[in-house]
Design a protein around this motif. Structure first.
Motif, PDB file in Angstrom:
ATOM      1  N   LEU A  49      -1.446 -71.411  48.174  1.00 48.02           N
ATOM      2  CA  LEU A  49      -1.847 -72.515  50.001  1.00 48.02           C
ATOM      3  C   LEU A  49      -2.175 -73.735  49.471  1.00 48.02           C
ATOM      4  CD1 LEU A  49      -1.796 -72.718  53.978  1.00 48.02           C
ATOM      5  CD2 LEU A  49      -4.441 -72.580  53.031  1.00 48.02           C
ATOM      6  N   SER A  50      -1.279 -74.433  49.043  1.00 50.37           N
ATOM      7  CA  SER A  50      -1.059 -76.038  49.442  1.00 50.37           C
ATOM      8  C   SER A  50      -1.744 -76.488  50.086  1.00 50.37           C
ATOM      9  CB  SER A  50      -0.446 -76.567  48.435  1.00 50.37           C
ATOM     10  OG  SER A  50      -1.183 -77.839  48.074  1.00 50.37           O
ATOM     11  N   GLU A  51      -2.740 -77.727  50.765  1.00 48.70           N
ATOM     12  CA  GLU A  51      -2.539 -78.294  51.882  1.00 48.70           C
ATOM     13  C   GLU A  51      -1.869 -80.025  51.546  1.00 48.70           C
ATOM     14  OE1 GLU A  51      -6.227 -81.328  53.463  1.00 48.70           O
ATOM     15  OE2 GLU A  51      -6.646 -79.024  53.919  1.00 48.70           O
TER      16      GLU A  51
ATOM     17  N   THR B 108       2.315 -76.116  52.013  1.00 44.43           N
ATOM     18  CA  THR B 108       3.051 -75.618  51.106  1.00 44.43           C
ATOM     19  C   THR B 108       2.382 -73.913  51.885  1.00 44.43           C
ATOM     20  OG1 THR B 108       3.189 -75.551  49.405  1.00 44.43           O
ATOM     21  CG2 THR B 108       4.820 -76.379  50.871  1.00 44.43           C
ATOM     22  N   LEU B 109       2.934 -72.627  52.076  1.00 43.66           N
ATOM     23  CA  LEU B 109       2.312 -71.480  51.678  1.00 43.66           C
ATOM     24  C   LEU B 109       2.862 -70.192  50.172  1.00 43.66           C
ATOM     25  CD1 LEU B 109      -0.337 -69.210  51.989  1.00 43.66           C
ATOM     26  CD2 LEU B 109       0.876 -68.489  54.563  1.00 43.66           C
ATOM     27  N   SER B 110       2.689 -70.185  49.437  1.00 45.60           N
ATOM     28  CA  SER B 110       3.984 -69.924  49.022  1.00 45.60           C
ATOM     29  C   SER B 110       3.740 -68.052  48.174  1.00 45.60           C
ATOM     30  CB  SER B 110       3.677 -70.426  47.115  1.00 45.60           C
ATOM     31  OG  SER B 110       4.289 -72.191  47.454  1.00 45.60           O
ATOM     32  N   TYR B 111       4.232 -67.590  48.222  1.00 47.06           N
ATOM     33  CA  TYR B 111       3.433 -66.034  48.147  1.00 47.06           C
ATOM     34  C   TYR B 111       4.268 -65.705  46.625  1.00 47.06           C
ATOM     35  CZ  TYR B 111       6.999 -63.034  50.099  1.00 47.06           C
ATOM     36  OH  TYR B 111       8.446 -62.618  51.190  1.00 47.06           O
ATOM     37  N   TYR B 112       4.408 -64.622  45.469  1.00 41.79           N
ATOM     38  CA  TYR B 112       4.716 -64.840  44.048  1.00 41.79           C
ATOM     39  C   TYR B 112       5.602 -63.487  43.951  1.00 41.79           C
ATOM     40  CZ  TYR B 112       2.808 -69.278  42.959  1.00 41.79           C
ATOM     41  OH  TYR B 112       2.945 -70.795  43.327  1.00 41.79           O
TER      42      TYR B 112
ATOM     43  N   THR C 148     -10.801 -78.595  50.069  1.00 43.15           N
ATOM     44  CA  THR C 148     -10.551 -79.130  49.232  1.00 43.15           C
ATOM     45  C   THR C 148      -8.377 -79.291  49.618  1.00 43.15           C
ATOM     46  OG1 THR C 148      -9.839 -76.996  48.154  1.00 43.15           O
ATOM     47  CG2 THR C 148     -12.445 -77.787  47.294  1.00 43.15           C
ATOM     48  N   GLY C 149      -8.447 -78.214  50.363  1.00 46.93           N
ATOM     49  CA  GLY C 149      -7.591 -77.559  50.752  1.00 46.93           C
ATOM     50  C   GLY C 149      -6.247 -77.166  49.919  1.00 46.93           C
ATOM     51  N   PHE C 150      -6.532 -76.362  49.204  1.00 44.22           N
ATOM     52  CA  PHE C 150      -6.805 -75.324  48.009  1.00 44.22           C
ATOM     53  C   PHE C 150      -6.752 -74.504  48.432  1.00 44.22           C
ATOM     54  CE2 PHE C 150      -5.310 -72.942  44.258  1.00 44.22           C
ATOM     55  CZ  PHE C 150      -3.739 -73.682  43.858  1.00 44.22           C
ATOM     56  N   HIS C 151      -6.013 -72.820  48.639  1.00 42.25           N
ATOM     57  CA  HIS C 151      -6.336 -71.837  47.797  1.00 42.25           C
ATOM     58  C   HIS C 151      -5.214 -70.613  47.880  1.00 42.25           C
ATOM     59  CE1 HIS C 151      -9.288 -68.962  48.733  1.00 42.25           C
ATOM     60  NE2 HIS C 151      -8.762 -67.674  50.201  1.00 42.25           N
ATOM     61  N   GLU C 152      -5.736 -70.073  47.000  1.00 46.29           N
ATOM     62  CA  GLU C 152      -5.394 -68.674  46.542  1.00 46.29           C
ATOM     63  C   GLU C 152      -5.506 -67.165  46.232  1.00 46.29           C
ATOM     64  OE1 GLU C 152      -4.129 -69.772  42.286  1.00 46.29           O
ATOM     65  OE2 GLU C 152      -5.328 -70.013  41.662  1.00 46.29           O
TER      66      GLU C 152
END
Length: 394
Positions: free
Chosen positions: A154-156, A160-164, A130-134
């Protein structure tokens, strides 16, 4: 007599090209075999197979019954790969002999226990498709050794890869991920590197679950692979897969002096990134931000490396010198031992001897900057671009 005959048959089988390397990590001359799966494996991988209740024997030391030898003859590494590695995605990292244990362990479990790559199972994590992982990862603080839980996304689609955590929002190109269990002092330690405001920066993370940290690693690789396919639409997998992530050619402490070579030597942690032809240095091995970077070109472009004895050494505790010469200046480093000196010289010469590619010239000139914003609406502390902005424009 039967045992000697069977041992001789097995030793002949393991000499065949398809069986002469470990079925799981590629180590040469495997001495063990899983007679449940029918593959020849090295000592390290045999221990993982044994932990999965896979029946394992030594080729040389154990007794082999006739029916087990016949099974090994009829199967072998090539036939087993056709079944268990039928549908390995190109971005999925296949561990090598010297890779950390968590990568080999999860590769073996994914193949034989979870059956992820047989082309039939529905198991493969959604992050790969799916290209998405959290999820939650333990992240080292920038100024201390304290690890705290942070949410990562993670968003394909966005690359981008983000952290909060805080309310700062960064765009960062040139993402890389590499396992560093010894450096981070955790068997599942992962180092994530990116560019921000002309600086190389590091995040150090881990997860308690071996399976989950390897999912994160291969999810990042999947997103990087998707980016590379977009940035280089004519590139083949043979060209693109080595670019997804990279291990560093050499890391370690050296002492460094200033540009006049009269300044006091100071101990620094160095990383040689051979793919990007960069020698980076940090105050310490777990620092978040580089102090400087040296581009390593080729001899034909005015770069060289050699042993040296500095004339005006001051403050150095170590005696084994290295000089790196660039068109701009000379750099002098000191190693603690002659063995380390030789390793650094060999590693640097490997980079020097590799021809410059068009991307290398671009990378030398480029000064990537981060797009920094302050916002009250967006809560990601960091957003890391999976690929470079420049590549996306080409």
């Amino acid at each position: 007599m039967t045992n000697e005959r069977n041992k001789k048959i097995l030793l002949e089988l393991v000499k065949q090209p398809e069986n002469s390397r470990c079925a799981d990590c590629g180590a040469p001359e495997p001495d063990w075999a899983s007679y449940k799966i029918g593959v020849f494996v090295c000592l390290n991988c045999s221990g993982i197979h044994r932990s999965l209740s896979s029946r394992v024997k030594s080729i040389r030391l154990d007794f082999w019954e006739d029916d087990l030898v016949e099974f090994m003859k009829s199967t072998g590494n090539a036939n087993a790969r056709a079944v268990y590695e039928k549908a390995v995605p190109p971005y999925y990292y296949r561990p090598l002999e010297n890779d950390c244990n968590v990568l080999r362990d999860q590769w073996i479990r994914a193949k034989y226990q979870r059956m992820e790559f047989n082309g039939v199972t529905k198991y493969p994590p959604l992050a790969y498709t799916t290209g998405f992982h959290e999820g939650i990862l333990w992240k080292k603080g920038k100024e201390n050794m304290q690890f705290q839980k942070r949410k990562f996304v993670l968003s394909e689609r966005e690359f981008t890869l983000s952290y909060y955590n805080k309310e700062d929002y960064f765009n960062m190109p040139d993402l890389n991920a590499t396992f560093q269990p010894q450096k981070i002092s955790h068997p599942h330690g992962l180092q994530i590197t990116y560019q921000d405001e002309n600086k190389t920066r590091n995040l150090y993370v881990y997860h308690e679950s071996a399976e989950e940290i390897v999912i994160w690693y291969n999810s990042i690789r999947a997103a990087r692979y998707a980016y590379l396919k977009t940035a280089y639409p004519t590139g083949s997998d043979e060209d693109l897969v080595p670019m997804i992530t990279r291990n560093y050619l050499k890391e370690g402490y050296m002492e460094k002096t200033g540009p006049l070579q009269k300044e006091s030597f100071r101990k620094r942690w160095f990383i040689l990134d051979s793919q990007n032809r960069k020698l980076l240095y940090f105050k310490d091995q777990l620092d978040a931000e580089e102090l400087g970077v040296i581009f390593i070109g080729t001899e034909s472009n005015g770069y060289s490396v050699r042993e040296c004895v500095p004339k005006h050494a001051r403050g150095n505790k170590w005696k084994c010198g290295i000089m790196v010469e660039t068109p701009e200046r000379q750099f002098v480093f000191m190693c603690e031992q002659e063995r380390e000196q030789k390793q650094w010289l060999n590693a640097l010469r490997k980079v020097l001897s590799r021809p410059m590619s068009p991307q290398d010239y671009t990378g030398k000139r480029r000064r990537p900057g981060a797009c920094l914003q302050s916002t009250e609406q967006i809560v990601p502390e960091f957003m890391l671009l999976i690929g470079s902005e420049e590549g996306m424009q080409n």
